[in-house]
Design a protein around this motif. Structure first.
Motif, PDB file in Angstrom:
ATOM      1  N   VAL A 105      -5.783  -9.447  -8.929  1.00  0.00           N
ATOM      2  CA  VAL A 105      -4.608  -8.579  -8.774  1.00  0.00           C
ATOM      3  C   VAL A 105      -3.337  -9.422  -8.808  1.00  0.00           C
ATOM      4  CG1 VAL A 105      -3.411  -6.995  -7.206  1.00  0.00           C
ATOM      5  CG2 VAL A 105      -5.895  -6.833  -7.501  1.00  0.00           C
ATOM      6  N   LYS A 106      -3.379 -10.562  -8.143  1.00  0.00           N
ATOM      7  CA  LYS A 106      -2.217 -11.461  -8.148  1.00  0.00           C
ATOM      8  C   LYS A 106      -1.918 -11.941  -9.558  1.00  0.00           C
ATOM      9  CE  LYS A 106      -3.198 -13.037  -3.428  1.00  0.00           C
ATOM     10  NZ  LYS A 106      -3.578 -14.190  -2.578  1.00  0.00           N
ATOM     11  N   LYS A 107      -2.982 -12.184 -10.331  1.00  0.00           N
ATOM     12  CA  LYS A 107      -2.810 -12.632 -11.714  1.00  0.00           C
ATOM     13  C   LYS A 107      -2.124 -11.558 -12.553  1.00  0.00           C
ATOM     14  CE  LYS A 107      -5.523 -13.679 -15.860  1.00  0.00           C
ATOM     15  NZ  LYS A 107      -6.888 -13.772 -16.437  1.00  0.00           N
ATOM     16  N   VAL A 108      -2.580 -10.305 -12.413  1.00  0.00           N
ATOM     17  CA  VAL A 108      -1.983  -9.207 -13.174  1.00  0.00           C
ATOM     18  C   VAL A 108      -0.529  -8.995 -12.759  1.00  0.00           C
ATOM     19  CG1 VAL A 108      -2.072  -6.721 -13.621  1.00  0.00           C
ATOM     20  CG2 VAL A 108      -4.191  -8.050 -13.569  1.00  0.00           C
ATOM     21  N   ALA A 109      -0.271  -9.028 -11.467  1.00  0.00           N
ATOM     22  CA  ALA A 109       1.099  -8.845 -10.979  1.00  0.00           C
ATOM     23  C   ALA A 109       2.024  -9.910 -11.559  1.00  0.00           C
ATOM     24  CB  ALA A 109       1.112  -8.894  -9.449  1.00  0.00           C
ATOM     25  N   GLU A 110       1.537 -11.142 -11.640  1.00  0.00           N
ATOM     26  CA  GLU A 110       2.341 -12.227 -12.210  1.00  0.00           C
ATOM     27  C   GLU A 110       2.622 -11.977 -13.684  1.00  0.00           C
ATOM     28  OE1 GLU A 110       2.125 -17.108 -12.753  1.00  0.00           O
ATOM     29  OE2 GLU A 110       0.665 -16.071 -11.481  1.00  0.00           O
ATOM     30  N   GLU A 111       1.626 -11.493 -14.408  1.00  0.00           N
ATOM     31  CA  GLU A 111       1.804 -11.194 -15.833  1.00  0.00           C
ATOM     32  C   GLU A 111       2.892 -10.145 -16.055  1.00  0.00           C
ATOM     33  OE1 GLU A 111      -1.634 -10.163 -18.082  1.00  0.00           O
ATOM     34  OE2 GLU A 111      -2.882 -11.706 -17.134  1.00  0.00           O
ATOM     35  N   PHE A 112       2.905  -9.148 -15.173  1.00  0.00           N
ATOM     36  CA  PHE A 112       3.853  -8.041 -15.328  1.00  0.00           C
ATOM     37  C   PHE A 112       5.154  -8.296 -14.559  1.00  0.00           C
ATOM     38  CE2 PHE A 112       0.033  -6.061 -16.812  1.00  0.00           C
ATOM     39  CZ  PHE A 112       0.450  -5.069 -17.682  1.00  0.00           C
ATOM     40  N   LYS A 113       5.256  -9.502 -13.968  1.00  0.00           N
ATOM     41  CA  LYS A 113       6.450  -9.881 -13.204  1.00  0.00           C
ATOM     42  C   LYS A 113       6.754  -8.864 -12.100  1.00  0.00           C
ATOM     43  CE  LYS A 113       8.611 -12.611 -16.876  1.00  0.00           C
ATOM     44  NZ  LYS A 113       7.356 -12.732 -17.657  1.00  0.00           N
ATOM     45  N   LYS A 114       5.692  -8.509 -11.404  1.00  0.00           N
ATOM     46  CA  LYS A 114       5.802  -7.571 -10.292  1.00  0.00           C
ATOM     47  C   LYS A 114       5.187  -8.194  -9.041  1.00  0.00           C
ATOM     48  CE  LYS A 114       5.592  -3.383 -13.140  1.00  0.00           C
ATOM     49  NZ  LYS A 114       6.852  -2.748 -12.710  1.00  0.00           N
ATOM     50  N   SER A 115       5.364  -7.525  -7.927  1.00  0.00           N
ATOM     51  CA  SER A 115       4.827  -8.006  -6.653  1.00  0.00           C
ATOM     52  C   SER A 115       3.417  -7.469  -6.425  1.00  0.00           C
ATOM     53  CB  SER A 115       5.738  -7.557  -5.505  1.00  0.00           C
ATOM     54  OG  SER A 115       5.077  -7.655  -4.264  1.00  0.00           O
TER      55      SER A 115
END
Length: 358
Positions: free
Chosen positions: A279-289
């Motif tokens: 989840v942290k990886k996806v959030a980083e990709e989308f520049k979200k928290s």
């Protein structure tokens, strides 16, 4: 009976049968002919004007219903029908789990257009049958009708529990420990990945979206697991939560439901909220928290519950249970404590199907 995993396999290339060739009753017979009844309380399932259920002595019946509408709750551009059938059952089983009950029977009603073949609907039911097998639930009836606005799936579920074991939303007490099962934010992460793939395909139909490495979050979106195992964990340890709800609309909204119904407050600790590395990886990709995914994403179908301090001691070493806060007085409100120890108001921001946003 077929029990294949709905996460594998494709509909083979063949001629498809129009629903109109079978008619309503022929379709029902086709879709339900492989269903087997497992519950002793099921006296009659599909095939009559009503199912016949015999409640057990000293038990109460739990009843819930849930509707999934195409374009609102699911997108068939990227949702396999087999996965959709599984999910439709799971989200209803989750409602019974949230009451500390055991799911027993479901009915399925479908609104469908002529664009769906009989074989496509068999795929949908294959996923439903697999879920029913997994959860020990009998599919005992339902209805079909035509629809001019895409597919609509309505599931009603029955469950049972001893009267003294039923857990409500409005019974948390000041001093209770706030807990969740599993981890949060994965389903929303999976949705972002699927929507991105859909957009990529729309921009270039020749390019297939690369979903490699996203298996965990995709499965959490397409095939959420109702936490029947947590209910068994409670029973094994002779524990009854003081309040409970499933996380369908996002953690922040569900915390507010518990607090508003019980007229109490809560403090949720940022550093305790379980978030999977994917989840942290996806959030980083989308520049979200990633924390915003956990608080507001929804569709995780984990359990949010409160325990007395005594009961929490029995489960504090469990890897499936995480303490995320505590219940406080109503005057203290509902707040979020960041890693620095500072308190902030926790807004109830989650999924709302009528607003269509988080």
């Amino acid at each position: 009976m077929e029990t294949e995993n709905p996460s594998t396999g494709e509909i083979p290339e063949k001629a498809y049968t129009q629903v109109g060739k079978l008619g309503e009753f022929g379709l029902i017979k086709k879709l339900t002919e492989k269903i087997e009844l497992k519950q002793a309380s099921t006296l009659k399932g599909v095939g009559d004007d009503a199912a016949v259920i015999e409640p057990e002595k000293d038990h109460v019946i739990l009843l819930s219903t849930d509707m999934l509408a195409e374009g609102v709750h699911f997108d068939l551009t990227y949702t396999p029908l087999r996965h959709l059938g599984y999910k439709a059952i799971s989200v209803n089983v989750s409602d019974v789990c949230a009451m500390n009950g055991k799911p027993t029977q479901v009915t399925v009603s479908l609104g469908i257009s002529n664009q769906y073949s009989v074989e496509a609907l068999e795929e949908l039911y294959r996923g439903m049958r697999y879920a029913c097998e997994e959860y020990g639930v009998d599919l005992v009836g339902g209805d079909t009708t035509s629809s001019n606005s895409g597919m609509v799936i309505s599931i009603s579920i029955l469950g049972k529990a001893k009267k003294e074991d039923v857990v409500y939303r409005n019974t948390a007490q000041v001093g209770d420990i706030v807990c969740v099962s599993g981890d949060l934010g994965a389903a929303y992460s999976g949705l972002l990945i699927l929507n991105r793939g859909k957009q990529q395909f729309a921009n270039d139909p020749e390019e297939r979206p690369d979903l490699t490495g996203y298996d965990y979050v995709l499965k959490r979106q397409l095939m959420p697991q109702a936490r029947v195992d947590i209910i068994e964990l409670f029973k094994t340890n002779n524990i009854t939560p003081t309040a409970m709800i499933d996380i369908s609309d996002g953690l922040s909204s569900e915390v507010h439901h518990l607090c508003e119904d019980a007229k109490i407050g809560a403090v949720i600790d940022e550093e305790r909220i379980p978030i999977h590395e994917n989840v942290k990886k996806v959030a980083e990709e989308f520049k979200k928290s990633a924390m915003s995914f956990a608080l507001s994403g929804g569709e995780d179908y984990e359990l949010l519950f409160t325990l007395s301090k005594k009961d929490f001691e029995k489960l504090k070493t469990s890897e499936q249970i995480k303490r995320i806060g505590e219940i406080v007085t109503p005057a203290q409100g509902v707040s979020f404590r960041d890693k620095a120890g500072k308190l902030h108001p926790l807004s109830a921001k989650g999924w709302d199907s009528f607003l269509g946003e988080n």
